[in-house]
Design a protein around this motif. Structure first.
Motif, PDB file in Angstrom:
ATOM      1  N   UNK A 189       0.838  -1.197   0.000  1.00 43.17           N
ATOM      2  CA  UNK A 189       0.000   0.000   0.000  1.00 43.17           C
ATOM      3  C   UNK A 189       0.878   1.256   0.000  1.00 43.17           C
ATOM      4  N   UNK A 190       0.542   2.199  -0.879  1.00 47.66           N
ATOM      5  CA  UNK A 190       1.351   3.403  -1.011  1.00 47.66           C
ATOM      6  C   UNK A 190       0.482   4.644  -1.116  1.00 47.66           C
ATOM      7  N   UNK A 191       0.594   5.521  -0.130  1.00 46.43           N
ATOM      8  CA  UNK A 191      -0.085   6.811  -0.205  1.00 46.43           C
ATOM      9  C   UNK A 191       0.558   7.726  -1.244  1.00 46.43           C
ATOM     10  N   UNK A 192       1.888   7.827  -1.313  1.00 45.65           N
ATOM     11  CA  UNK A 192       2.485   8.661  -2.370  1.00 45.65           C
ATOM     12  C   UNK A 192       2.099   8.217  -3.775  1.00 45.65           C
ATOM     13  N   UNK A 193       1.812   6.926  -3.951  1.00 43.63           N
ATOM     14  CA  UNK A 193       1.392   6.461  -5.269  1.00 43.63           C
ATOM     15  C   UNK A 193       0.150   7.166  -5.763  1.00 43.63           C
ATOM     16  N   UNK A 194      -0.770   7.471  -4.844  1.00 47.52           N
ATOM     17  CA  UNK A 194      -1.989   8.170  -5.255  1.00 47.52           C
ATOM     18  C   UNK A 194      -1.778   9.669  -5.408  1.00 47.52           C
ATOM     19  N   UNK A 195      -0.746  10.220  -4.777  1.00 49.82           N
ATOM     20  CA  UNK A 195      -0.364  11.594  -5.098  1.00 49.82           C
ATOM     21  C   UNK A 195       0.101  11.663  -6.549  1.00 49.82           C
TER      22      UNK A 195
ATOM     23  N   UNK B 146     -20.012  16.246  -0.857  1.00 47.10           N
ATOM     24  CA  UNK B 146     -18.646  15.729  -0.842  1.00 47.10           C
ATOM     25  C   UNK B 146     -17.737  16.827  -1.368  1.00 47.10           C
ATOM     26  N   UNK B 147     -16.677  17.141  -0.633  1.00 44.01           N
ATOM     27  CA  UNK B 147     -15.847  18.284  -0.991  1.00 44.01           C
ATOM     28  C   UNK B 147     -14.440  18.129  -0.437  1.00 44.01           C
ATOM     29  N   UNK B 148     -13.524  18.913  -0.989  1.00 45.64           N
ATOM     30  CA  UNK B 148     -12.139  18.865  -0.535  1.00 45.64           C
ATOM     31  C   UNK B 148     -11.952  19.591   0.792  1.00 45.64           C
ATOM     32  N   UNK B 149     -12.789  20.552   1.074  1.00 44.31           N
ATOM     33  CA  UNK B 149     -12.756  21.283   2.340  1.00 44.31           C
ATOM     34  C   UNK B 149     -14.080  21.086   3.071  1.00 44.31           C
ATOM     35  N   UNK B 150     -14.064  21.117   4.400  1.00 45.55           N
ATOM     36  CA  UNK B 150     -15.308  20.889   5.141  1.00 45.55           C
ATOM     37  C   UNK B 150     -16.322  22.003   4.903  1.00 45.55           C
ATOM     38  N   UNK B 151     -17.573  21.584   4.762  1.00 51.17           N
ATOM     39  CA  UNK B 151     -18.686  22.520   4.579  1.00 51.17           C
ATOM     40  C   UNK B 151     -19.737  22.185   5.629  1.00 51.17           C
ATOM     41  N   UNK B 152     -20.121  23.152   6.443  1.00 50.71           N
ATOM     42  CA  UNK B 152     -21.077  22.910   7.528  1.00 50.71           C
ATOM     43  C   UNK B 152     -22.404  22.380   6.976  1.00 50.71           C
TER      44      UNK B 152
ATOM     45  N   UNK C 243      -0.381  18.366  -2.284  1.00 52.11           N
ATOM     46  CA  UNK C 243      -0.126  17.410  -3.362  1.00 52.11           C
ATOM     47  C   UNK C 243      -0.550  15.996  -2.972  1.00 52.11           C
ATOM     48  N   UNK C 244      -0.707  15.733  -1.663  1.00 49.15           N
ATOM     49  CA  UNK C 244      -1.168  14.430  -1.197  1.00 49.15           C
ATOM     50  C   UNK C 244      -2.691  14.332  -1.151  1.00 49.15           C
ATOM     51  N   UNK C 245      -3.391  15.372  -1.540  1.00 53.69           N
ATOM     52  CA  UNK C 245      -4.857  15.386  -1.452  1.00 53.69           C
ATOM     53  C   UNK C 245      -5.515  14.201  -2.147  1.00 53.69           C
TER      54      UNK C 245
END
Length: 459
Positions: free
Chosen positions: A154-160, A191-197, A222-224
């Motif tokens: 499993x690789x997190x950087x792979x998905x970056x 569904x969003x990249x930043x939290x929305x109340x 870049x890891x988003x």
């Protein structure tokens, strides 16, 4: 007592809320919310909370961590389906200069590229993205730990890397591509990249005392593409349905089925799990296979599982760093529904028309001395099954040229065709060079190696 087709029995609902309540209590979670889908619809939602009189509903956002990877994988599969890349392409072809350009896109999707699991220190999930502004900063000096393509790691950087690949091919940001190509078409408006109340806050619960500590919520930069997203139980339930059925506005049913197909051997000793293309796979003790993904970031754990065969899926979201096993809870919610309310088979009905050319092919066939039965399925498909003992059963889908292609098992992808004599009568069936005849080693049959001219005999 009868219920509507999409309504769960009261006893089933009670079992679901009991499982969630036990998980929230024993896991000491500030809050937990869950949802169940069946046959494409949300049929149950529930929540438990430590705040009296306040319970999150299925519209409250939680951070979903690595479930984000499945969304990123969908974007990559869309590029493949549009002909903009091939999954066997080396990364260098579309994203040059990474230093790991020999790995393929498929290997990145399935975590078999040999990359490290994490970025160089400090821990990327709990530190500012400004510390890692470039891909080189998330890959480090030694990005490859294992031989490329040899094992699942499993690789997190792979998905970056995959997120940057999407940006390079599309010419827009990963977030913009995700919103316009996946979230909006599927109606995942929460569904969003930043939290929305309204959204939950992330908490750490002390392991030896019932006290809390707020967890930081970092933008991952870049890891988003590996773990950035926030979502709700309702939105993830809709996404679970998409992973089971596909949606031609985003990905076809065939493409999501490909995502759910194992892409690499599981890790040693982990034969109950696997990984497709951006999709985790798990096999329960009952033999049921679940597809989906789990996720965690400081302050949150999440899980999405669906049993495609049963048409039942579940989502669990928790706002605690550890304690509540969200993956196990979501899997249990699926099991509860499937076992309490087994799926009814579709009513039998005859085919809409008779194809006599196909009908004459049905019945017994012999591969050597093995006896098989050929039957028709819907949409001009066929199924070949052993009639006694063990053997290789398979279903086949009709192709435009009059042949069939295998859909499962040993014969998946293999071509099945009818071989006719000059007078038009059927000589035999050819399945990947295996000849199936109407008689076992019949005289004059097209049996590889021929048939002894003296025929069958006694001792």
């Amino acid at each position: 007592m009868t219920t509507a087709p999409d309504e769960l029995l009261p006893s089933t609902q009670r079992a679901l809320i009991h499982r969630l309540a036990v998980a929230q209590s024993e896991g000491r979670a500030p809050s937990a919310v869950a949802a169940v889908v069946r046959d494409g619809r949300i049929v149950w939602t529930g929540s438990r909370t430590s705040v009296e009189g306040h319970g999150p509903d299925a519209d409250v956002q939680y951070r979903i961590g690595s479930i984000t990877k499945t969304f990123t994988a969908v974007l990559v599969m869309r590029l493949r389906d549009e002909g903009l890349l091939d999954l066997n392409d080396p990364l260098e072809k579309h994203l040059p200069g990474t230093g790991v350009g020999e790995v393929t896109i498929a290997q990145l999707l399935g975590h078999s590229a040999g990359l490290a699991a994490e970025t160089p220190a400090p821990w990327w999930e709990r530190s500012p993205a400004s510390l890692r502004p470039e891909l080189s900063d998330v890959l480090g000096d030694k990005p490859l730990l294992h031989p490329v393509g040899r094992l699942h790691h499993y690789s997190n950087p792979g998905y970056a890397l995959l997120g940057s690949l999407v940006e390079a091919v599309r010419g827009v940001s990963w977030e913009e591509a995700l919103r316009s190509e996946v979230l909006e078409p599927l109606g995942l408006n929460r569904t969003s990249a930043q939290p929305v109340a309204p959204h939950a806050g992330g908490w750490a619960v002390h392991p030896w005392a019932d006290v809390l500590l707020p967890e930081p919520s970092e933008d991952l930069g870049v890891m988003a593409p590996a773990g950035q997203l926030w979502s709700t139980a309702a939105d993830l339930s809709r996404f679970a349905v998409f992973l089971a059925e596909g949606d031609d506005r985003v990905l076809s049913a065939a493409s999501v089925r490909e995502m759910r197909t194992p892409s690499a051997p599981p890790e040693a000793g982990d034969w109950q799990g696997g990984y497709g293309l951006g999709v985790q796979l798990a096999r329960q003790d009952s033999g049921r296979t679940l597809a989906g993904h789990t996720g965690s970031l400081p302050g949150f754990v999440a899980s999405l599982w669906i049993s495609v065969e049963d048409g039942v899926g579940a989502v669990t979201l928790v706002n605690a760093t550890s304690g509540t096993p969200a993956a196990a809870v979501a899997a249990d919610l699926v099991r509860i529904v499937v076992e309490a309310e087994p799926k009814l088979p579709e009513p039998w009905s005859p085919l809409p028309e008779v194809d006599y050319a196909l009908l004459e092919l049905t019945g017994p066939w012999y591969w050597g001395t093995y006896t098989y039965g050929l039957r028709l399925t819907k949409d001009r498909g066929v199924a070949l099954e052993p009639l006694r003992g063990s053997g290789r059963a398979a279903r086949f889908e009709a192709l435009a040229d009059g042949t069939w292609v295998g859909l499962n098992g040993y014969y998946q992808g293999e071509i099945f065709r009818v071989v006719r004599r000059p007078d038009g009568t059927v000589s035999h069936l050819d399945l990947g060079s295996f000849a199936f005849t109407r008689e076992p080693y019949g005289p004059g049959d097209a049996v590889p190696g021929g048939v002894d001219p003296e025929g069958w005999r006694g001792v």
